[in-house]
Design a protein around this motif. Structure first.
Motif, PDB file in Angstrom:
ATOM      1  N   GLY A 265     -16.585  -0.212  23.414  1.00  0.00           N
ATOM      2  CA  GLY A 265     -16.992   0.432  22.180  1.00  0.00           C
ATOM      3  C   GLY A 265     -17.826  -0.498  21.314  1.00  0.00           C
ATOM      4  N   ALA A 266     -17.453  -1.781  21.299  1.00  0.00           N
ATOM      5  CA  ALA A 266     -18.214  -2.758  20.517  1.00  0.00           C
ATOM      6  C   ALA A 266     -19.619  -2.920  21.076  1.00  0.00           C
ATOM      7  CB  ALA A 266     -17.470  -4.095  20.498  1.00  0.00           C
ATOM      8  N   CYS A 267     -19.773  -2.834  22.389  1.00  0.00           N
ATOM      9  CA  CYS A 267     -21.095  -2.964  23.010  1.00  0.00           C
ATOM     10  C   CYS A 267     -22.034  -1.840  22.599  1.00  0.00           C
ATOM     11  CB  CYS A 267     -20.959  -2.986  24.537  1.00  0.00           C
ATOM     12  SG  CYS A 267     -20.335  -4.538  25.217  1.00  0.00           S
ATOM     13  N   ALA A 268     -21.475  -0.731  22.136  1.00  0.00           N
ATOM     14  CA  ALA A 268     -22.289   0.418  21.733  1.00  0.00           C
ATOM     15  C   ALA A 268     -22.642   0.391  20.248  1.00  0.00           C
ATOM     16  CB  ALA A 268     -21.550   1.715  22.061  1.00  0.00           C
ATOM     17  N   ARG A 269     -22.367  -0.725  19.580  1.00  0.00           N
ATOM     18  CA  ARG A 269     -22.660  -0.846  18.152  1.00  0.00           C
ATOM     19  C   ARG A 269     -23.953  -1.648  17.968  1.00  0.00           C
ATOM     20  NH1 ARG A 269     -17.166  -2.145  14.764  1.00  0.00           N
ATOM     21  NH2 ARG A 269     -15.940  -0.328  15.416  1.00  0.00           N
ATOM     22  N   PRO A 270     -25.063  -0.995  17.679  1.00  0.00           N
ATOM     23  CA  PRO A 270     -26.353  -1.700  17.576  1.00  0.00           C
ATOM     24  C   PRO A 270     -26.352  -2.813  16.533  1.00  0.00           C
ATOM     25  CG  PRO A 270     -26.684   0.679  17.671  1.00  0.00           C
ATOM     26  CD  PRO A 270     -25.224   0.459  17.500  1.00  0.00           C
ATOM     27  N   ALA A 271     -25.696  -2.576  15.391  1.00  0.00           N
ATOM     28  CA  ALA A 271     -25.693  -3.597  14.338  1.00  0.00           C
ATOM     29  C   ALA A 271     -24.979  -4.863  14.810  1.00  0.00           C
ATOM     30  CB  ALA A 271     -25.029  -3.044  13.076  1.00  0.00           C
ATOM     31  N   LEU A 272     -23.898  -4.691  15.556  1.00  0.00           N
ATOM     32  CA  LEU A 272     -23.138  -5.836  16.058  1.00  0.00           C
ATOM     33  C   LEU A 272     -23.959  -6.626  17.070  1.00  0.00           C
ATOM     34  CD1 LEU A 272     -20.293  -7.022  15.655  1.00  0.00           C
ATOM     35  CD2 LEU A 272     -19.551  -5.696  17.633  1.00  0.00           C
ATOM     36  N   ILE A 273     -24.626  -5.917  17.969  1.00  0.00           N
ATOM     37  CA  ILE A 273     -25.454  -6.579  18.980  1.00  0.00           C
ATOM     38  C   ILE A 273     -26.622  -7.294  18.316  1.00  0.00           C
ATOM     39  CG2 ILE A 273     -26.884  -6.219  21.013  1.00  0.00           C
ATOM     40  CD1 ILE A 273     -23.838  -5.838  21.418  1.00  0.00           C
ATOM     41  N   GLY A 274     -27.221  -6.654  17.313  1.00  0.00           N
ATOM     42  CA  GLY A 274     -28.321  -7.298  16.608  1.00  0.00           C
ATOM     43  C   GLY A 274     -27.879  -8.548  15.877  1.00  0.00           C
ATOM     44  N   TRP A 275     -26.682  -8.498  15.295  1.00  0.00           N
ATOM     45  CA  TRP A 275     -26.155  -9.680  14.603  1.00  0.00           C
ATOM     46  C   TRP A 275     -25.954 -10.827  15.585  1.00  0.00           C
ATOM     47  CZ3 TRP A 275     -21.652 -12.572  14.986  1.00  0.00           C
ATOM     48  CH2 TRP A 275     -21.422 -13.480  13.941  1.00  0.00           C
ATOM     49  N   LEU A 276     -25.437 -10.528  16.765  1.00  0.00           N
ATOM     50  CA  LEU A 276     -25.221 -11.573  17.772  1.00  0.00           C
ATOM     51  C   LEU A 276     -26.536 -12.221  18.187  1.00  0.00           C
ATOM     52  CD1 LEU A 276     -22.490 -10.120  20.183  1.00  0.00           C
ATOM     53  CD2 LEU A 276     -22.365 -12.273  18.913  1.00  0.00           C
TER      54      LEU A 276
END
Length: 323
Positions: A90-101
Motif C-alpha cells: 500500500g505504501a508503494c502506491a503512495r506517489p507523495a511517499l515515493i517522491g519524498w524518498l
C-alpha cells in the motif's frame, strides 16, 4: 544518489530518520531505534537523534501498537531507514511517499531498508542496478516486480555504495550495529550488541538462513532423523545409513524424503555439514580439524563445498567472520 549531502563530524549528532506507514512491522522500527539509543547511552553523548516519520501523525503497526510520528520533512539528516511490513504494498502506491524518498536520497549520506522496506526503495528507483536483499519469504515477488535490481537472497544485509538493505526483522539490528561501527568504531558497536544481549554481531555477508530452523518447518516425520544427523556429522552418512536410521526401505526413504522436504537426503547432509563447519571456523577452529569434525574427510573436500555454496574458501571465511 549524489554527493550533495550533509557531512557530520564525529562529535556532531547524526539524525536518523525511520520511515513508517500503516501496517509497518514494529520490530523493523524499534530494533534499529534502540541500537541508536544505546549508542547515545554507551557512547557518552548525543551521537544520534532518531525521528520516526510518516505521512500520518500516528501509525498503527502490524502488531496493533500505535506509534506517534513526525511529518515528512526536508530537515538536514544523515540517514534514512525504510521499515518493512505487511503494509508495504500500500505504501508503494503512495506517489507523495515515493517522491519524498527520491528527493531524500539526494540529500542524505545513507539510504537503507529493513526487511520488505526494500520494496519502497526499489519502487523509488533507488535500487536499480544495485545489489540488494529483502526478507527471504518475499524474494520471488521482489525479483518479479523489480528486475533491474540485483537481488541476492542469502545475506543478512548488503551495502552497495550509499544504499544499505537488510533481510527480515531482526536483521535491522545487525544493519544498525554496522552503521554505528562505521560511524564510531567497532568497540561501541560490540558494547551495544552486548547490552542488547545479541549473541553475535553478525557480519552482513553471513546467511539469513539456518538449516536446522528451516528443517523445523518441514514434515515432523523426519525430525528425529535430522537431530541424529546433526549429532553424527563425523560419520559416513550414506543413503543406506539414513534409510536404515529412518526405518524405511532405501527406495521408499529417498522418495518420501524428497516429497516431504523438497531436497534429497544428501543435500540436507551437505547443508548441515556446511553450517556446522561455518560455526566452528567462526569460533577459531583450525580448517583441518573442522573438516574432520564435520565429516568431510579432507580439507580439500570441505574447500570445494565452501566454494560451491558460499563462493569463498574456508580460510577466507574464517578470516572474514572469526569472532
Amino acid at each position: 544518489m549524489t554527493a550533495n549531502h550533509p557531512t557530520f563530524p564525529a562529535n556532531m549528532t547524526r539524525r536518523i530518520e525511520i520511515l513508517m506507514f500503516p501496517g509497518v512491522q514494529v520490530l523493523d522500527v524499534t530494533g534499529p531505534a534502540q541500537v541508536f539509543a544505546y549508542a547515545n547511552t554507551l557512547g557518552g553523548g548525543a551521537l544520534y537523534e532518531t525521528a520516526l516519520l510518516a505521512e500520518e501523525a500516528e501509525v498503527t503497526c502490524s502488531a496493533g501498537i500505535t506509534l506517534r510520528c513526525r511529518e515528512l520533512c526536508e530537515a538536514p539528516s544523515d540517514t534514512v531507514i525504510v521499515a518493512g511490513g505487511g503494509g508495504v504494498n500500500g505504501a508503494c502506491a503512495r506517489p507523495a511517499l515515493i517522491g519524498w524518498l527520491r528527493g531524500r536520497a539526494e540529500a542524505v549520506r545513507r539510504m537503507a531498508s529493513v526487511c520488505s522496506g526494500a520494496f519502497l526503495l526499489a519502487e523509488a528507483g533507488l535500487l536499480d542496478g544495485r545489489r540488494a536483499v529483502t526478507h527471504w519469504n518475499r524474494c520471488d515477488e521482489f525479483a518479479a516486480r523489480f528486475p533491474k535490481v540485483r537481488l541476492e537472497r542469502d545475506p543478512i544485509f548488503l551495502r552497495d555504495g550509499a544504499v544499505w538493505t537488510s533481510a527480515g526483522v531482526t536483521a535491522g539490528i545487525d544493519l544498525a550495529l554496522a552503521m554505528v561501527e562505521e560511524d564510531h568504531g567497532r568497540g561501541l558497536a560490540l558494547a551495544i550488541a552486548r547490552q542488547l544481549v545479541v549473541f553475535l554481531k553478525r557480519p552482513g555477508g553471513q546467511s539469513q538462513f539456518s538449516v536446522p530452523l528451516e528443517l523445523q518447518h518441514a514434515d515432523d516425520r523426519f525430525a528425529d532423523l535430522h537431530a541424529w544427523i546433526a549429532g553424527n556429522l563425523r560419520r559416513s552418512l550414506t543413503l543406506d545409513v539414513l534409510a536404515e536410521r529412518a526405518g524405511m526401505s532405501l527406495r521408499s526413504f529417498a522418495r518420501h524424503y524428497r516429497q516431504r522436504t523438497g531436497r534429497t537426503p544428501a543435500e540436507t547432509v551437505g547443508l548441515l555439514r556446511l553450517e556446522r563447519a561455518r560455526a566452528l571456523l567462526e569460533q577459531g577452529t583450525p580448517v583441518a580439524a573442522t573438516a574432520r569434525a564435520c565429516g568431510y574427510g579432507s580439507a580439500e573436500t570441505m574447500r570445494r563445498a565452501f566454494v560451491h555454496r558460499l563462493g569463498v574458501a574456508p580460510r577466507d571465511w574464517q578470516e572474514r567472520f572469526r569472532r
